[in-house]
Design a protein around this motif. Structure first.
Motif, short mmCIF file in Angstrom:
data_model
loop_
_atom_site.label_atom_id
_atom_site.label_comp_id
_atom_site.label_asym_id
_atom_site.label_seq_id
_atom_site.Cartn_x
_atom_site.Cartn_y
_atom_site.Cartn_z
N LEU A 216 27.11 -18.58 -35.82
CA LEU A 216 28.19 -19.22 -36.44
C LEU A 216 29.28 -19.35 -35.52
O LEU A 216 30.24 -20.36 -35.67
CB LEU A 216 28.59 -18.34 -37.96
CG LEU A 216 27.29 -18.46 -38.89
CD1 LEU A 216 27.85 -17.67 -40.02
CD2 LEU A 216 27.38 -19.92 -39.35
N LEU A 217 29.71 -18.22 -34.83
CA LEU A 217 30.84 -18.46 -33.69
C LEU A 217 30.69 -19.41 -32.87
O LEU A 217 31.44 -20.21 -32.73
CB LEU A 217 30.96 -17.24 -32.95
CG LEU A 217 31.57 -15.93 -33.90
CD1 LEU A 217 31.62 -14.53 -33.20
CD2 LEU A 217 32.93 -16.35 -34.57
N GLU A 218 29.34 -19.86 -32.49
CA GLU A 218 28.86 -20.95 -31.38
C GLU A 218 29.17 -22.29 -32.17
O GLU A 218 29.56 -23.10 -31.63
CB GLU A 218 27.47 -20.70 -30.98
CG GLU A 218 27.05 -21.81 -30.15
CD GLU A 218 27.57 -21.42 -28.70
OE1 GLU A 218 27.88 -22.44 -27.98
OE2 GLU A 218 27.75 -20.16 -28.58
N LEU A 219 29.07 -22.27 -33.43
CA LEU A 219 29.27 -23.49 -34.12
C LEU A 219 30.64 -23.80 -34.60
O LEU A 219 31.08 -24.62 -35.24
CB LEU A 219 28.22 -23.60 -35.54
CG LEU A 219 26.95 -23.46 -35.19
CD1 LEU A 219 26.19 -23.64 -36.62
CD2 LEU A 219 26.50 -24.76 -34.44
N GLY A 220 31.51 -22.63 -34.43
CA GLY A 220 33.00 -22.92 -34.61
C GLY A 220 33.58 -22.25 -35.89
O GLY A 220 34.80 -22.49 -36.12
N TYR A 221 32.60 -21.42 -36.57
CA TYR A 221 33.06 -20.60 -37.68
C TYR A 221 34.08 -19.49 -37.14
O TYR A 221 33.97 -19.14 -35.65
CB TYR A 221 31.72 -20.01 -38.33
CG TYR A 221 31.22 -21.07 -39.34
CD1 TYR A 221 31.45 -20.97 -40.71
CD2 TYR A 221 30.37 -22.16 -38.68
CE1 TYR A 221 30.69 -21.97 -41.36
CE2 TYR A 221 29.69 -22.85 -39.52
CZ TYR A 221 30.03 -22.86 -40.86
OH TYR A 221 29.24 -23.74 -41.83
N THR A 222 34.71 -18.96 -38.01
CA THR A 222 35.62 -17.75 -37.49
C THR A 222 35.19 -16.56 -38.68
O THR A 222 35.23 -16.89 -39.77
CB THR A 222 37.11 -18.00 -37.30
OG1 THR A 222 37.55 -18.41 -38.74
CG2 THR A 222 37.58 -18.95 -36.37
N ARG A 223 35.55 -15.48 -38.18
CA ARG A 223 35.29 -14.39 -39.14
C ARG A 223 36.39 -14.66 -40.34
O ARG A 223 37.59 -14.70 -39.69
CB ARG A 223 35.22 -13.07 -38.82
CG ARG A 223 34.80 -11.94 -39.63
CD ARG A 223 34.89 -10.64 -39.07
NE ARG A 223 33.66 -10.44 -38.19
CZ ARG A 223 33.24 -9.07 -38.01
NH1 ARG A 223 34.08 -8.20 -38.10
NH2 ARG A 223 32.20 -9.07 -37.25
N TYR A 224 36.05 -14.43 -41.53
CA TYR A 224 36.92 -14.82 -42.61
C TYR A 224 37.40 -13.69 -43.37
O TYR A 224 38.39 -13.06 -43.55
CB TYR A 224 36.52 -15.82 -43.52
CG TYR A 224 37.29 -16.23 -44.85
CD1 TYR A 224 38.72 -16.34 -44.55
CD2 TYR A 224 36.65 -16.27 -45.97
CE1 TYR A 224 39.40 -16.97 -45.51
CE2 TYR A 224 37.28 -16.82 -47.01
CZ TYR A 224 38.87 -17.15 -46.79
OH TYR A 224 39.52 -17.58 -48.01
N GLN A 225 36.29 -12.78 -43.74
CA GLN A 225 36.56 -11.58 -44.63
C GLN A 225 35.29 -10.44 -44.37
O GLN A 225 34.39 -10.79 -43.79
CB GLN A 225 36.44 -11.77 -46.36
CG GLN A 225 37.24 -12.98 -46.80
CD GLN A 225 36.87 -13.31 -47.88
OE1 GLN A 225 35.65 -13.62 -48.09
NE2 GLN A 225 37.55 -13.59 -49.03
N LYS A 226 35.90 -9.42 -44.39
CA LYS A 226 34.92 -8.22 -44.05
C LYS A 226 35.22 -7.14 -45.16
O LYS A 226 36.36 -6.79 -45.20
CB LYS A 226 34.94 -7.90 -42.59
CG LYS A 226 33.88 -6.54 -42.32
CD LYS A 226 32.86 -7.06 -41.56
CE LYS A 226 32.07 -5.89 -40.80
NZ LYS A 226 31.19 -4.68 -41.92
#
Length: 130
Positions: free
Chosen positions: A26-36
């Motif tokens: 997901l990081l490779e696709l441009g996503y960022t961590r949102y919630q944890k």
């Protein structure tokens, strides 16, 4: 925005294994961590996000299979054919099996350049060149 996906949520058998599998992709696709939080995590791209939650032990006796009733797979756009090839190489380096490898990268047809693979719970994931 009416009709667009707001978020998708999955219950998983092993959250740590799921995070190890999905985060790099997901990081490779441009996503960022949102919630944890203790039992879950999400990644966001633009206005949509994907959530993974640890299933309760009492629900782990029935495993997921993409050919049963329910979700079959998630398909994401890649940046290019070259991006599909880069991700394919990363998958192989990580020991992740490429599905339909005998027809890769045209397993979806001669005009459909993509890589197919499975997450730890055997959900099929597809990365498609535009």
């Amino acid at each position: 925005m009416a009709g667009q996906i707001h978020h998708i949520e999955f219950y998983v058998s092993n959250l740590v294994r799921t995070i190890n599998f999905w985060e790099w992709f997901l990081l490779e696709l441009g996503y960022t961590r949102y919630q944890k939080w203790d039992k879950g995590i999400s990644w966001k791209l633009d206005d949509a996000y994907i959530v993974f939650v640890q299933a309760e032990d009492r629900f782990l006796d029935v495993s997921y299979h993409r050919c049963r009733v329910g979700l079959n797979h998630l398909a994401f756009y890649a940046k290019s054919r070259h991006h599909v090839d880069e991700i394919t190489n990363l998958l192989l380096e990580k020991g992740i099996t490429i599905l339909y490898s005998d027809k890769h990268p045209f397993a979806g047809g001669e005009k459909h350049y993509a890589v197919y693979f499975e997450d730890p719970d055997r959900m099929k994931v597809e990365l498609v060149a535009p």
